[in-house]
Design an enzyme around this catalytic site. Structure first.
Site, PDB file in Angstrom:
ATOM      1  N   TYR A 152       0.834  -1.202   0.000  1.00 32.81           N
ATOM      2  CA  TYR A 152       0.000   0.000   0.000  1.00 32.81           C
ATOM      3  C   TYR A 152       0.866   1.248   0.000  1.00 32.81           C
ATOM      4  O   TYR A 152       0.655   2.171  -0.806  1.00 32.81           O
ATOM      5  CB  TYR A 152      -0.916  -0.011   1.227  1.00 32.81           C
ATOM      6  CG  TYR A 152      -1.862   1.163   1.292  1.00 32.81           C
ATOM      7  CD1 TYR A 152      -3.065   1.140   0.583  1.00 32.81           C
ATOM      8  CD2 TYR A 152      -1.567   2.289   2.060  1.00 32.81           C
ATOM      9  CE1 TYR A 152      -3.950   2.228   0.633  1.00 32.81           C
ATOM     10  CE2 TYR A 152      -2.440   3.370   2.114  1.00 32.81           C
ATOM     11  CZ  TYR A 152      -3.622   3.327   1.398  1.00 32.81           C
ATOM     12  OH  TYR A 152      -4.482   4.399   1.448  1.00 32.81           O
ATOM     13  N   LYS A 156       1.057   3.987  -3.160  1.00 32.64           N
ATOM     14  CA  LYS A 156       0.641   5.376  -2.982  1.00 32.64           C
ATOM     15  C   LYS A 156       1.781   6.345  -3.301  1.00 32.64           C
ATOM     16  O   LYS A 156       1.541   7.455  -3.789  1.00 32.64           O
ATOM     17  CB  LYS A 156       0.115   5.597  -1.569  1.00 32.64           C
ATOM     18  CG  LYS A 156      -1.241   4.927  -1.323  1.00 32.64           C
ATOM     19  CD  LYS A 156      -2.299   5.413  -2.319  1.00 32.64           C
ATOM     20  CE  LYS A 156      -3.677   4.879  -2.022  1.00 32.64           C
ATOM     21  NZ  LYS A 156      -4.705   5.417  -2.955  1.00 32.64           N
TER      22      LYS A 156
END
Length: 248
Positions: A152, A156
């Site tokens: 994650y 991002k």
């Protein structure tokens, strides 16, 4: 019709709940028509009912190229250029160490968060008006090394980087690309992160200088700023919306 986006068309991915839904609500309040996507039929129907006649809801998964092609076809069929694209769809998995992350878990996150964002822009940018605006939803996680969320965090960071490249590549058409990076925000995803624990939520809130978790409408306000003429001299930038959590 009045408002900062009066008469404009916006496409928002992952917008049947959470931050994306709040963005759709705010855009409509500012005069825009919106096309939003989501993967859950029940949520999609609820979103359509709540948003009203100026919203079109398409069941589509940004992690699936065929669904992105369907989205692009639906946008083209509207006969209107896209003025604003908000690539918001994203997800995480339960905390998993790098050495324990399965390939399927890696793909589950990266296929939506970065691959899906990349190809959503690729499919939709040709349908945008010159002078359009792209807002990519990143996260303050892209700047930290929070354990258990390596995929994650990295995806991002990639989303934030993509805003820079798009700014360079689309400059000839006057299209501005920027990123919004929320901190902890009261969404279903945050509830999954805390496991529904009030104690965990309080511990996270205590790390935020303003002393609380953010609201989806506060992130939506930042997205609106980058999507409107108010930010006309801002491009390739990142607007952090985290109550100061990552700044001090």
């Amino acid at each position: 019709m009045s408002g900062q986006l009066a008469g404009q068309l916006a496409v928002i991915t992952g917008a049947t709940s959470g931050i994306g839904f709040a963005v759709a609500q705010r855009f409509i309040a500012e005069g825009a028509d919106v096309i939003i996507t989501g993967t859950d039929r029940e949520r999609g129907e609820a979103a359509r009912a709540a948003l009203g006649a100026r919203a079109e809801v398409l069941l589509a998964d940004s992690a699936t190229i065929a669904d992105l092609d369907r989205l692009a076809a639906a946008v083209a069929a509207s006969g209107r250029p896209v003025d604003v694209l908000v690539a918001n769809a994203g997800r995480d998995i339960p905390a998993t160490a790098v050495l324990e992350t399965a390939v399927s878990e890696f793909d589950h996150v990266s296929d939506l968060n970065f691959r899906g964002t990349f190809f959503a822009v690729q499919r939709l940018a040709p349908l945008m008006s010159d002078g359009g605006r792209i807002v990519l939803v990143s996260s303050i996680a892209g700047h930290n090394g929070g354990p258990g969320h390596a995929v994650y965090n990295a995806t991002k960071a990639a989303v934030r980087s993509l805003a820079r490249t798009l700014t360079s590549e689309l400059r000839g058409r006057g299209i501005r690309a920027n990123a919004v990076s929320p901190g902890p925000t009261a969404t279903d995803g945050f509830a999954q992160f805390t496991g529904g624990s009030a104690a965990v939520e309080r511990a996270v809130a205590d790390m935020v200088p303003v002393g609380r978790i953010g609201r989806p409408d506060e992130v939506a306000a930042a997205v609106l700023f980058l999507a409107s003429a108010e930010s006309s001299f801002i491009a390739g930038a990142e607007l952090v919306v985290d109550g100061g959590m990552s700044q001090v």
